[in-house]
Design a protein around this motif. Structure first.
Motif, short mmCIF file in Angstrom:
data_model
loop_
_atom_site.label_atom_id
_atom_site.label_comp_id
_atom_site.label_asym_id
_atom_site.label_seq_id
_atom_site.Cartn_x
_atom_site.Cartn_y
_atom_site.Cartn_z
N CYS A 187 -34.23 1.02 25.04
CA CYS A 187 -33.97 2.43 25.35
C CYS A 187 -32.87 2.97 24.44
O CYS A 187 -32.92 4.11 23.99
CB CYS A 187 -33.56 2.61 26.81
SG CYS A 187 -34.89 2.18 27.92
N MET B 254 -30.54 5.56 34.71
CA MET B 254 -30.85 6.92 34.28
C MET B 254 -31.99 7.52 35.10
O MET B 254 -32.12 8.72 35.20
CB MET B 254 -31.24 6.85 32.79
CG MET B 254 -31.43 8.15 32.11
SD MET B 254 -29.84 8.97 31.86
CE MET B 254 -29.63 8.79 30.11
N CYS C 279 -28.89 -0.80 33.12
CA CYS C 279 -29.50 0.30 32.37
C CYS C 279 -28.43 0.93 31.49
O CYS C 279 -27.31 1.11 31.96
CB CYS C 279 -30.07 1.33 33.37
SG CYS C 279 -30.44 2.94 32.68
N LEU D 282 -31.09 -0.46 39.63
CA LEU D 282 -32.03 -1.37 38.98
C LEU D 282 -31.43 -2.76 38.91
O LEU D 282 -30.25 -2.91 38.55
CB LEU D 282 -32.34 -0.90 37.56
CG LEU D 282 -33.41 0.17 37.34
CD1 LEU D 282 -33.63 0.39 35.86
CD2 LEU D 282 -34.73 -0.18 38.02
N THR E 18 -35.27 8.41 26.28
CA THR E 18 -35.50 7.08 26.84
C THR E 18 -36.85 7.15 27.55
O THR E 18 -37.40 8.25 27.70
CB THR E 18 -34.42 6.69 27.88
OG1 THR E 18 -34.57 7.55 29.01
CG2 THR E 18 -33.02 6.78 27.32
N PHE E 19 -37.37 6.02 28.00
CA PHE E 19 -38.72 6.03 28.58
C PHE E 19 -38.76 6.84 29.87
O PHE E 19 -39.72 7.57 30.12
CB PHE E 19 -39.19 4.58 28.80
CG PHE E 19 -39.29 3.84 27.50
CD1 PHE E 19 -40.40 3.98 26.69
CD2 PHE E 19 -38.24 3.05 27.06
CE1 PHE E 19 -40.48 3.32 25.46
CE2 PHE E 19 -38.31 2.38 25.84
CZ PHE E 19 -39.43 2.53 25.03
N CYS E 20 -37.72 6.75 30.67
CA CYS E 20 -37.74 7.49 31.94
C CYS E 20 -37.57 8.99 31.71
O CYS E 20 -38.25 9.81 32.32
CB CYS E 20 -36.69 6.95 32.90
SG CYS E 20 -35.01 6.94 32.24
N HIS F 18 -31.64 -0.37 28.92
CA HIS F 18 -32.15 -1.56 28.23
C HIS F 18 -31.97 -1.35 26.71
O HIS F 18 -32.05 -0.21 26.24
CB HIS F 18 -33.64 -1.69 28.58
CG HIS F 18 -34.28 -2.94 28.09
ND1 HIS F 18 -34.83 -3.03 26.83
CD2 HIS F 18 -34.45 -4.15 28.68
CE1 HIS F 18 -35.33 -4.25 26.67
NE2 HIS F 18 -35.11 -4.95 27.78
N CYS G 56 -40.45 1.86 31.94
CA CYS G 56 -39.08 1.33 31.86
C CYS G 56 -39.13 -0.17 31.50
O CYS G 56 -39.77 -0.96 32.21
CB CYS G 56 -38.38 1.54 33.20
SG CYS G 56 -36.85 0.59 33.36
N PRO G 57 -38.48 -0.56 30.40
CA PRO G 57 -38.57 -1.97 29.97
C PRO G 57 -38.10 -2.97 31.03
O PRO G 57 -38.63 -4.08 31.11
CB PRO G 57 -37.66 -2.03 28.74
CG PRO G 57 -37.41 -0.63 28.34
CD PRO G 57 -37.63 0.24 29.52
N ILE G 58 -37.13 -2.58 31.83
CA ILE G 58 -36.64 -3.50 32.87
C ILE G 58 -37.73 -3.71 33.92
O ILE G 58 -38.01 -4.83 34.36
CB ILE G 58 -35.35 -2.95 33.51
CG1 ILE G 58 -34.25 -2.91 32.46
CG2 ILE G 58 -34.94 -3.77 34.72
CD1 ILE G 58 -33.09 -2.02 32.81
S1 SF4 Z 1 -36.25 3.53 30.96
FE1 SF4 Z 1 -35.24 2.15 32.42
S2 SF4 Z 1 -33.68 1.06 31.24
FE2 SF4 Z 1 -34.35 2.79 30.02
S3 SF4 Z 1 -32.87 4.39 30.47
FE3 SF4 Z 1 -34.59 4.67 31.87
S4 SF4 Z 1 -34.07 3.52 33.72
FE4 SF4 Z 1 -32.70 2.85 32.09
#
Ligand code: SF4
Ligand code: SF4
Lengths: 282, 90
Positions: free
Chosen positions: A164, A124, A159, A130, A174-176, A161, A263-265
């Motif tokens: 998210c 995302m 993605c 990723l 989501t975080f991003c 995660h 981003c958790p990843i």
């Molecule tokens: S924060 Fe990372 S895992 Fe979550 S949606 Fe965004 S890119 Fe994907």
């Protein structure tokens, strides 16, 4: 037992400094790449693309409150990754007698090659690839006419995660997406990306704040400025000076990664556990 | 095309070229959509009746022309704010 050419090539790529090395078949890449941007448009008869991936920075760069530390620490820059690709290309030509060449920027999509070489999936966050263990990676690519066994795409999307997906269900974020609404938008559905949009033209001013583009744009600003004193302040000032310094050292890429900070990843990929404590032998 | 693109051609096509280029990227799922945007210069040229070299020139200029120089200058502040907000939330 002697190792295969694929194993030897990957071993060399890692020895030269790549964290991961993957192989994609040109046939797979060409299912998605538009005409004019396919490996065999660049190297006639290309059969394989070898992708060299490196982590962005030492992990510590993410643990700085100074946003610019991240850029200063980018450790797998274009000259470095191209050097690895060059050396492996020469190795293939010498050892196996097949043509090889390095794919330079704009010719072919390194992201697409990385996906096809099983290094991760689009996310995302700007559609970047990723990797589940390494997070965001930088890629260099060498192409060859040598038919190598491809690694193939990964089966599972990296993605979003699970955390998210949970946040999306609770807050519609989501975080991003939360970190950079100016560039990123999208939706999740059934735990997967439904759609996403990336405003690259905005991102470019941040991810390449100091770049050839900002050099040209600021120079034009200065030329068009009728007030000589203001013009002097543009050209001799700190911003233009830092742009010139960055361009002259070719350190122009990757000046922003704020969408991935939460981003958790990426967090998992940049987390270290000490393997030594005071008193332990060295 | 001469060495430089004429202002008439540039102004006539710059928005269309930007819209069709990689400036804005749309995905369905994780697949990049290439019918309206994310086209190559050759694909845009075929749609607009221009040469690929003309499109490349228009695209290159338009991409730098789209935002005022201050966008680059101010982006340090944007990044600083995003970074600070992340550490504040933790
Ligand atoms: S924060 Fe990372 S895992 Fe979550 S949606 Fe965004 S890119 Fe994907
Ligand atoms: S790299 Fe920076 S500007 Fe680009 S999408 Fe991420 S946070 Fe936004």
């Amino acid at each position: 037992m002697s190792s295969s050419p694929e194993e030897k090539i990957k071993k060399l790529g890692k020895k030269l400094g790549a964290n991961l090395v993957g192989i994609a078949s040109v046939e797979d890449i060409n299912k998605y790449a538009p005409e004019g941007h396919r490996p065999d448009d660049v190297l006639m008869g290309a059969k394989s693309a070898i992708v060299f991936a490196g982590q962005l920075t030492p992990k510590g760069a993410w643990h700085s409150k100074g946003y610019q530390v991240h850029h200063m620490n980018r450790s797998f820059g274009i000259p470095y990754r191209n050097r690895i690709a060059f050396d492996v290309a020469l190795y293939i030509e010498e050892k196996y007698g097949y043509y090889a060449a390095v794919a330079s920027g704009g010719n072919i999509s390194a992201k697409l090659c990385a996906e096809m070489a099983g290094m991760g999936t689009r996310s995302m966050a700007a559609g970047i690839v990723l990797n589940k263990d390494w997070g965001l990676l930088n890629f260099g690519v060498a192409m060859t006419t040598m038919p190598l066994k491809p690694d193939g795409m990964v089966d599972e999307q990296v993605c979003p995660h699970p955390s998210c997906v949970k946040r999306w269900e609770k807050e519609g974020k989501t975080f991003c997406l939360d970190a950079c609404p100016e560039c990123l938008s999208g939706e999740l559905e059934d735990g997967k990306i439904k759609w996403m949009r990336y405003n690259r033209h905005v991102c470019a001013t941040r991810a390449q704040t100091r770049s050839i583009n900002s050099f040209q744009r600021t120079l034009l600003e200065a030329i068009n400025e009728p007030d000589l004193e203001k013009r002097k302040s543009i050209v001799l000032g700190t911003f233009f000076g830092s742009v010139v310094a960055t361009v002259s050292t070719a350190n122009t890429m990757g000046q922003c990664g704020e969408c991935l900070r939460g981003c958790p990843i990426t967090i998992k990929a940049r987390t270290l556990k000490p393997k030594w404590k005071p008193g332990d032998p060295g | 095309m001469g060495r430089y693109i004429s202002p008439e051609i540039y102004n006539k096509y710059k928005q269309q070229v930007l819209d069709m280029s990689l400036a804005v990227q749309n995905y369905v799922g994780i697949e990049q959509q290439r019918t309206e945007s994310c086209m190559t210069d050759a694909e845009m040229a075929a749609k607009l009746g221009l040469t690929a070299a003309e499109v490349r020139e228009i695209r290159t200029i338009a991409f730098n022309d789209l935002h005022h120089a201050d966008m680059w200058l101010n982006s340090d502040d944007e990044k600083r704010m995003k970074c600070q907000s992340y550490f504040k939330k933790r």
